[in-house]
Scaffold this motif. Structure first.
Motif, short mmCIF file in Angstrom:
data_model
loop_
_atom_site.label_atom_id
_atom_site.label_comp_id
_atom_site.label_asym_id
_atom_site.label_seq_id
_atom_site.Cartn_x
_atom_site.Cartn_y
_atom_site.Cartn_z
N ASP A 1 38.78 39.79 -21.48
CA ASP A 1 36.65 40.20 -21.53
C ASP A 1 36.73 40.13 -19.61
O ASP A 1 35.30 40.42 -19.52
CB ASP A 1 36.33 39.66 -21.67
CG ASP A 1 35.64 37.68 -21.31
OD1 ASP A 1 36.90 37.41 -20.79
OD2 ASP A 1 34.83 37.40 -21.59
N SER A 2 37.48 39.73 -19.16
CA SER A 2 37.82 39.73 -17.44
C SER A 2 38.60 40.48 -16.94
O SER A 2 38.38 40.27 -15.28
CB SER A 2 38.08 38.12 -16.98
OG SER A 2 39.35 37.42 -17.26
N THR B 1 39.49 43.70 -15.96
CA THR B 1 38.61 44.50 -14.86
C THR B 1 38.12 44.27 -14.29
O THR B 1 37.91 44.35 -12.55
CB THR B 1 37.48 45.94 -16.48
OG1 THR B 1 38.74 46.35 -17.49
CG2 THR B 1 37.22 46.97 -15.91
N VAL B 2 37.48 43.59 -14.04
CA VAL B 2 36.56 42.84 -12.97
C VAL B 2 37.60 42.14 -12.42
O VAL B 2 36.92 42.46 -10.77
CB VAL B 2 35.65 41.53 -13.70
CG1 VAL B 2 34.64 40.93 -12.78
CG2 VAL B 2 34.03 42.06 -14.83
N ASP C 1 39.05 45.28 -10.37
CA ASP C 1 37.89 45.99 -9.67
C ASP C 1 37.31 44.89 -8.62
O ASP C 1 37.78 45.24 -7.01
CB ASP C 1 36.73 46.01 -10.21
CG ASP C 1 37.12 47.01 -11.06
OD1 ASP C 1 38.01 47.88 -11.57
OD2 ASP C 1 36.15 47.19 -12.17
N ALA C 2 37.81 43.73 -8.26
CA ALA C 2 37.64 42.56 -7.28
C ALA C 2 38.51 42.77 -6.15
O ALA C 2 38.91 42.90 -5.17
CB ALA C 2 37.02 41.70 -7.97
#
Length: 326
Positions: A80-81, A83-84, A87-88
């Motif tokens: 769940d992490s 993609t985040v 992007d960062a």
């Protein structure tokens, strides 16, 4: 070398794209003269490529020429992490070529640190303190076989050798020593936003005279410290599938395998690495069947290759400087 085919761009589109990979700051009139068309036609095709192919012309600091360390990172994340985190990472100025793979649980990222401090901050600071990062694998790039100033679109065979020679800047091959000065930062920042920025625009961005800007940019390009590159979506060239290939060879075969890979039409980037594998490759294909055909054919038959780990991209997040929209 076989000529690649594009399903969406015509021959002139490919010629313009290839011309810009050879000299990203070449004027439309110069490109038109070499291609036998008007500068207005080149300008229209440039606008079309920008709108439909995501074409951007940007300046890139060549870590290899500058003697700076560059790393390929593989980050395994909680599902769940990823993609985040990707992007960062894409927002950081010290990263490029970011992709999501392994069903969205792994991130591949190439670093481009502008200082040792940036490198330490990313590898030793930010990433280890990110709880959702389960594993970090970092392999240093040792030698570039293909990529950098040499663009992939040239493998389409759209230009003749004479046309390539006519477009190539007079400073080719680069003549050292390659180095950057602190006062170059405003100039580089402007060119990283737009590699075709006019000299008056660069004058305003730097506060230096137009003649001083011209001289300094010419010196940077001549030394190889900086080159003008293009980024675009390979999908519009009929090659939407991309993968990282981690290749293990015998030590004596690293260079010969790398040199052979550089000639393969599927290979957009190839470099020797320090770490569990010896060579990392970015390759692009028309479809997954093309990836299979390459793995079981040209790559599988290459003498000296002992093991290949393929890592297809689920989504490409960042190219050189641009974070791609979802």
């Amino acid at each position: 070398m076989p000529v690649l085919k594009s399903d969406t761009l015509d021959e002139l589109d490919l010629q313009v794209l290839c011309a810009l990979e050879i000299d990203g700051r070449a004027s439309f009139s110069r490109i038109g003269q070499v291609l036998g068309v008007s500068d207005q036609t080149v300008a229209r095709r440039f606008r079309r490529l920008s709108a439909e192919a995501g074409l951007r012309v940007v300046a890139v600091r060549d870590a290899a020429a500058l003697g700076r360390d560059q790393w390929m990172l593989r980050l395994r994340c909680t599902p769940d992490s990823a993609t985040v985190i990707a992007d960062a990472l894409a927002k950081r100025p010290d990263t490029q070529w970011i992709g999501l793979a392994s069903g969205g649980t792994e991130i591949a990222c190439m670093t481009r640190p502008r200082s040792p401090g940036e490198h330490d901050d990313l590898l030793l600071g930010k990433l280890p303190r990110t709880p959702s990062v389960v594993e970090i694998r970092a392999q240093q790039l040792l030698h570039r076989f293909y990529g950098g100033p040499t663009g992939w679109s040239r493998k389409f065979g759209a230009l003749t050798a004479e046309q390539e020679a006519a477009l190539r800047p007079g400073t080719w091959p680069p003549a050292g020593p390659a180095r950057l000065e602190p006062e170059d930062e405003p100039l580089l920042a402007a060119l990283e936003r737009d590699g075709r920025a006019s000299y008056p625009e660069l004058q305003r961005a730097t506060g230096r005279s137009e003649s001083a800007v011209k001289r300094r940019l010419a010196a940077l390009l001549a030394s190889g410290a900086v080159y003008i590159d293009v980024e675009y979506h390979s999908e519009v060239l009929g090659h939407p599938v991309a993968a990282l290939l981690w290749i293990t060879t015998s030590p004596a075969a690293v260079h010969s395998v790398g040199e052979a890979l550089a000639t393969h039409q599927e290979v957009a980037f190839a470099a020797a690495t320090a770490g569990p594998s010896h060579i990392v490759v970015t390759a692009v294909f028309p479809d997954t069947a093309g990836l299979y055909a390459y793995l079981s054919g040209p790559l599988g038959r290459l003498e000296g290759v002992q093991h290949v780990e393929s890592m297809p991209f689920l989504r490409r997040v960042k190219q050189l400087t641009y974070q791609r929209p979802r």
